[in-house]
Design a protein around this motif. Structure first.
Motif, PDB file in Angstrom:
ATOM      1  N   GLN A 149       0.802  -1.225   0.000  1.00 15.49           N
ATOM      2  CA  GLN A 149       0.000   0.000   0.000  1.00 15.49           C
ATOM      3  C   GLN A 149       0.832   1.272   0.000  1.00 15.49           C
ATOM      4  OE1 GLN A 149      -2.351   0.889   3.465  1.00 15.49           O
ATOM      5  NE2 GLN A 149      -0.959  -0.129   4.878  1.00 15.49           N
ATOM      6  N   GLY A 150       1.954   1.275   0.727  1.00 21.79           N
ATOM      7  CA  GLY A 150       2.751   2.492   0.846  1.00 21.79           C
ATOM      8  C   GLY A 150       3.393   2.950  -0.443  1.00 21.79           C
ATOM      9  N   LEU A 151       3.576   2.020  -1.393  1.00 28.17           N
ATOM     10  CA  LEU A 151       4.159   2.378  -2.684  1.00 28.17           C
ATOM     11  C   LEU A 151       3.108   2.449  -3.787  1.00 28.17           C
ATOM     12  CD1 LEU A 151       6.650   1.241  -0.945  1.00 28.17           C
ATOM     13  CD2 LEU A 151       7.802   1.149  -3.153  1.00 28.17           C
ATOM     14  N   LEU A 152       1.862   2.464  -3.372  1.00 33.48           N
ATOM     15  CA  LEU A 152       0.755   2.632  -4.313  1.00 33.48           C
ATOM     16  C   LEU A 152      -0.077   3.863  -3.960  1.00 33.48           C
ATOM     17  CD1 LEU A 152      -0.250  -1.116  -4.652  1.00 33.48           C
ATOM     18  CD2 LEU A 152       0.716   0.331  -6.451  1.00 33.48           C
ATOM     19  N   ARG A 153       0.553   4.809  -3.266  1.00 33.55           N
ATOM     20  CA  ARG A 153      -0.149   6.032  -2.902  1.00 33.55           C
ATOM     21  C   ARG A 153       0.859   7.131  -2.606  1.00 33.55           C
ATOM     22  NH1 ARG A 153      -2.705   4.357   2.998  1.00 33.55           N
ATOM     23  NH2 ARG A 153      -0.762   4.114   4.157  1.00 33.55           N
ATOM     24  N   ARG A 154       0.367   8.354  -2.554  1.00 38.91           N
ATOM     25  CA  ARG A 154       1.188   9.512  -2.209  1.00 38.91           C
ATOM     26  C   ARG A 154       0.282  10.583  -1.616  1.00 38.91           C
ATOM     27  NH1 ARG A 154       2.859  13.660  -6.727  1.00 38.91           N
ATOM     28  NH2 ARG A 154       2.511  14.956  -4.894  1.00 38.91           N
ATOM     29  N   GLU A 155       0.905  11.582  -1.009  1.00 36.70           N
ATOM     30  CA  GLU A 155       0.133  12.691  -0.450  1.00 36.70           C
ATOM     31  C   GLU A 155      -0.063  13.756  -1.514  1.00 36.70           C
ATOM     32  OE1 GLU A 155       0.049  15.381   3.616  1.00 36.70           O
ATOM     33  OE2 GLU A 155       1.975  14.735   2.809  1.00 36.70           O
ATOM     34  N   ARG A 156      -1.296  14.184  -1.657  1.00 30.30           N
ATOM     35  CA  ARG A 156      -1.602  15.237  -2.628  1.00 30.30           C
ATOM     36  C   ARG A 156      -2.655  16.156  -2.035  1.00 30.30           C
ATOM     37  NH1 ARG A 156      -2.863  12.208  -6.528  1.00 30.30           N
ATOM     38  NH2 ARG A 156      -0.958  12.267  -7.771  1.00 30.30           N
ATOM     39  N   ASN A 157      -2.308  17.450  -1.922  1.00 31.18           N
ATOM     40  CA  ASN A 157      -3.229  18.454  -1.357  1.00 31.18           C
ATOM     41  C   ASN A 157      -3.706  18.058   0.038  1.00 31.18           C
ATOM     42  OD1 ASN A 157      -3.107  20.024  -3.748  1.00 31.18           O
ATOM     43  ND2 ASN A 157      -4.706  18.756  -4.691  1.00 31.18           N
ATOM     44  N   GLY A 158      -2.804  17.445   0.804  1.00 33.11           N
ATOM     45  CA  GLY A 158      -3.121  17.087   2.184  1.00 33.11           C
ATOM     46  C   GLY A 158      -3.753  15.723   2.359  1.00 33.11           C
ATOM     47  N   TRP A 159      -4.234  15.124   1.259  1.00 26.48           N
ATOM     48  CA  TRP A 159      -4.901  13.829   1.331  1.00 26.48           C
ATOM     49  C   TRP A 159      -4.030  12.742   0.708  1.00 26.48           C
ATOM     50  CZ3 TRP A 159      -9.282  13.227   4.070  1.00 26.48           C
ATOM     51  CH2 TRP A 159     -10.044  14.361   4.354  1.00 26.48           C
ATOM     52  N   ILE A 160      -4.206  11.500   1.190  1.00 25.62           N
ATOM     53  CA  ILE A 160      -3.532  10.363   0.594  1.00 25.62           C
ATOM     54  C   ILE A 160      -4.320   9.912  -0.632  1.00 25.62           C
ATOM     55  CG2 ILE A 160      -2.762   7.987   0.942  1.00 25.62           C
ATOM     56  CD1 ILE A 160      -1.173  10.056   2.529  1.00 25.62           C
ATOM     57  N   GLU A 161      -3.662   9.907  -1.795  1.00 24.32           N
ATOM     58  CA  GLU A 161      -4.300   9.526  -3.049  1.00 24.32           C
ATOM     59  C   GLU A 161      -3.519   8.389  -3.698  1.00 24.32           C
ATOM     60  OE1 GLU A 161      -7.067  10.816  -3.835  1.00 24.32           O
ATOM     61  OE2 GLU A 161      -7.189  12.721  -2.769  1.00 24.32           O
ATOM     62  N   GLU A 162      -4.186   7.624  -4.567  1.00 24.04           N
ATOM     63  CA  GLU A 162      -3.522   6.488  -5.195  1.00 24.04           C
ATOM     64  C   GLU A 162      -2.539   6.939  -6.274  1.00 24.04           C
ATOM     65  OE1 GLU A 162      -6.634   5.189  -8.727  1.00 24.04           O
ATOM     66  OE2 GLU A 162      -6.693   4.083  -6.832  1.00 24.04           O
ATOM     67  N   GLU A 163      -1.392   6.289  -6.307  1.00 22.20           N
ATOM     68  CA  GLU A 163      -0.375   6.531  -7.335  1.00 22.20           C
ATOM     69  C   GLU A 163       0.689   5.441  -7.207  1.00 22.20           C
ATOM     70  OE1 GLU A 163       3.062   9.798  -8.001  1.00 22.20           O
ATOM     71  OE2 GLU A 163       1.024  10.556  -8.286  1.00 22.20           O
ATOM     72  N   VAL A 164       1.147   4.913  -8.347  1.00 22.39           N
ATOM     73  CA  VAL A 164       2.195   3.900  -8.327  1.00 22.39           C
ATOM     74  C   VAL A 164       3.549   4.594  -8.199  1.00 22.39           C
ATOM     75  CG1 VAL A 164       3.330   2.051  -9.616  1.00 22.39           C
ATOM     76  CG2 VAL A 164       0.842   2.272  -9.683  1.00 22.39           C
ATOM     77  N   ASP A 165       4.290   4.257  -7.143  1.00 22.91           N
ATOM     78  CA  ASP A 165       5.592   4.875  -6.928  1.00 22.91           C
ATOM     79  C   ASP A 165       6.631   4.274  -7.871  1.00 22.91           C
ATOM     80  OD1 ASP A 165       7.261   6.630  -5.000  1.00 22.91           O
ATOM     81  OD2 ASP A 165       8.374   4.729  -5.050  1.00 22.91           O
ATOM     82  N   LYS A 166       7.613   5.075  -8.228  1.00 29.00           N
ATOM     83  CA  LYS A 166       8.647   4.647  -9.170  1.00 29.00           C
ATOM     84  C   LYS A 166       9.495   3.495  -8.638  1.00 29.00           C
ATOM     85  CE  LYS A 166      11.930   8.107  -7.441  1.00 29.00           C
ATOM     86  NZ  LYS A 166      12.786   9.268  -7.791  1.00 29.00           N
ATOM     87  N   ASN A 167       9.510   3.301  -7.320  1.00 29.21           N
ATOM     88  CA  ASN A 167      10.332   2.247  -6.727  1.00 29.21           C
ATOM     89  C   ASN A 167       9.550   0.973  -6.397  1.00 29.21           C
ATOM     90  OD1 ASN A 167      12.883   3.673  -6.629  1.00 29.21           O
ATOM     91  ND2 ASN A 167      11.977   4.946  -5.026  1.00 29.21           N
ATOM     92  N   LEU A 168       8.311   0.900  -6.857  1.00 30.20           N
ATOM     93  CA  LEU A 168       7.514  -0.289  -6.558  1.00 30.20           C
ATOM     94  C   LEU A 168       8.176  -1.563  -7.087  1.00 30.20           C
ATOM     95  CD1 LEU A 168       4.905  -1.555  -5.423  1.00 30.20           C
ATOM     96  CD2 LEU A 168       3.870  -1.177  -7.672  1.00 30.20           C
ATOM     97  N   ASP A 169       8.829  -1.477  -8.253  1.00 30.35           N
ATOM     98  CA  ASP A 169       9.512  -2.645  -8.821  1.00 30.35           C
ATOM     99  C   ASP A 169      10.486  -3.266  -7.828  1.00 30.35           C
ATOM    100  OD1 ASP A 169       8.238  -2.634 -11.216  1.00 30.35           O
ATOM    101  OD2 ASP A 169       9.998  -2.204 -12.434  1.00 30.35           O
ATOM    102  N   LEU A 170      11.200  -2.438  -7.090  1.00 28.80           N
ATOM    103  CA  LEU A 170      12.202  -2.942  -6.143  1.00 28.80           C
ATOM    104  C   LEU A 170      11.535  -3.735  -5.025  1.00 28.80           C
ATOM    105  CD1 LEU A 170      14.525   0.197  -5.859  1.00 28.80           C
ATOM    106  CD2 LEU A 170      14.792  -1.808  -7.342  1.00 28.80           C
ATOM    107  N   LEU A 171      10.386  -3.251  -4.561  1.00 32.44           N
ATOM    108  CA  LEU A 171       9.649  -3.980  -3.531  1.00 32.44           C
ATOM    109  C   LEU A 171       9.136  -5.307  -4.071  1.00 32.44           C
ATOM    110  CD1 LEU A 171       8.246  -4.192  -0.751  1.00 32.44           C
ATOM    111  CD2 LEU A 171       6.305  -2.973  -1.758  1.00 32.44           C
ATOM    112  N   LEU A 172       8.551  -5.286  -5.267  1.00 31.90           N
ATOM    113  CA  LEU A 172       7.983  -6.499  -5.839  1.00 31.90           C
ATOM    114  C   LEU A 172       9.049  -7.557  -6.102  1.00 31.90           C
ATOM    115  CD1 LEU A 172       5.345  -5.041  -8.340  1.00 31.90           C
ATOM    116  CD2 LEU A 172       4.997  -5.842  -5.999  1.00 31.90           C
ATOM    117  N   CYS A 173      10.222  -7.132  -6.531  1.00 31.59           N
ATOM    118  CA  CYS A 173      11.309  -8.080  -6.807  1.00 31.59           C
ATOM    119  C   CYS A 173      11.810  -8.772  -5.540  1.00 31.59           C
ATOM    120  CB  CYS A 173      12.470  -7.371  -7.504  1.00 31.59           C
ATOM    121  SG  CYS A 173      12.156  -6.965  -9.239  1.00 31.59           S
ATOM    122  N   ALA A 174      11.587  -8.161  -4.384  1.00 30.26           N
ATOM    123  CA  ALA A 174      12.035  -8.745  -3.118  1.00 30.26           C
ATOM    124  C   ALA A 174      10.966  -9.590  -2.451  1.00 30.26           C
ATOM    125  CB  ALA A 174      12.469  -7.628  -2.163  1.00 30.26           C
TER     126      ALA A 174
END
Length: 286
Positions: A149-174
């Motif tokens: 979940q932490g790499l599939l979201r980001r903060e935008r305008n004060g709220w947590i919104e969905e977004e795929v982080d650029k480093n998600l690949d590194l998490l998935l590979c592990a």
């Protein structure tokens, strides 16, 4: 910490949360180390939690030694805080403060000291756990389960919104066992253009565990099969916070530690998650 027999090393921020629910405000601890760590311990696993928190908040961690959970706590300028606004199955979040990242130096020392059989990763936002930790765990001699979940979201305008982080690949590979929500897997499939089977093959996953709150979920396996499951009906919902973390930990204890079939593992997990939703299990102690 040498000499401890650790089954699970749980890595992630412990948070100070405000939950806005049914017109009430509830202050409580949160994060995968709380909900997942305690669940694993109560199911008979030896657990060590690796986290970072501000020194003035360390007294709030007493619940861990009280339950015979070992702690590796790094100091931080701030403690991560979340404000959770819950409307049935819908949750919106704000994240006013974040702790310093859990970095490789901290994790590598713990892994080398205790040699855990399994690692449970619970990043809550893209900077929660340093990406070099993912690279290290990819080649470490242990199995890894991760809530993405932490790499599939980001903060935008004060709220947590969905977004795929650029480093998600590194998490998935592990990762060996991956947990995502229904909304998160749909986002991941849309961005990567890969379905569940292709994600498993591409990243060498053993299983993808997808949760859909009161609608249950589905388990996708490396052999190409999938199994849907239903959530247990709860007469009166108290607080759904942490139910997904509790479900994942209970599933892992049965499926990974005791090698139970998917059906039996989800049965245990849905029963315990229902207790959490009713305000029992971990919620009873927070």
């Amino acid at each position: 910490m040498n000499g401890f027999n650790i089954d699970w090393l749980v890595i992630g921020s412990i948070t100070k949360d405000k939950v806005y629910l049914f017109g009430e405000t509830i202050d409580k601890l949160g994060g995968v180390p709380v909900y997942g760590g305690l669940t694993l311990k109560w199911l008979g696993q030896n657990v060590l939690v690796c986290t970072r928190i501000n020194d003035k908040d360390k007294e709030s961690l007493q619940i861990f030694p009280e339950n015979s959970i070992q702690l590796s706590v790094g100091s931080s300028c701030k403690t991560t805080t979340f404000h959770n606004y819950i409307y049935g199955d819908i949750r919106r979040q704000k994240m006013p403060t974040v702790s310093d990242p859990i970095n490789l130096e901290i994790v590598k020392k713990v892994v080398n000291d205790v040699r855990p059989k399994f690692v449970l990763l619970g990043p809550l936002h893209p900077m929660d756990i340093s990406t070099d930790v993912f690279n290290f765990l990819r080649i470490a001699n242990c199995y890894v389960a991760a809530d993405a979940q932490g790499l599939l979201r980001r903060e935008r305008n004060g709220w947590i919104e969905e977004e795929v982080d650029k480093n998600l690949d590194l998490l998935l590979c592990a990762t060996d066992w991956l947990k995502v929500s229904l909304e998160e897997i749909n986002l991941l499939k849309r961005v990567t253009q890969l379905n569940e089977s292709a994600l498993i093959k591409n990243y060498g996953l053993k299983e993808i565990i997808i949760t859909a709150n009161s609608h249950g979920g589905v388990i996708w396996s490396a052999d190409g099969t999938n199994m849907t499951f239903s959530a247990k009906e709860v007469e009166k919902v108290s607080d759904t916070t942490g139910a997904g973390d509790v479900f994942f930990a209970a599933y892992l204890e049965a499926r990974v530690c005791r090698r139970k079939p998917c059906k039996e593992s989800t049965e245990q997990a849905t029963i315990i998650a229902a207790e959490q939703v009713k305000g029992e299990h971990v919620n009873e102690y927070l």
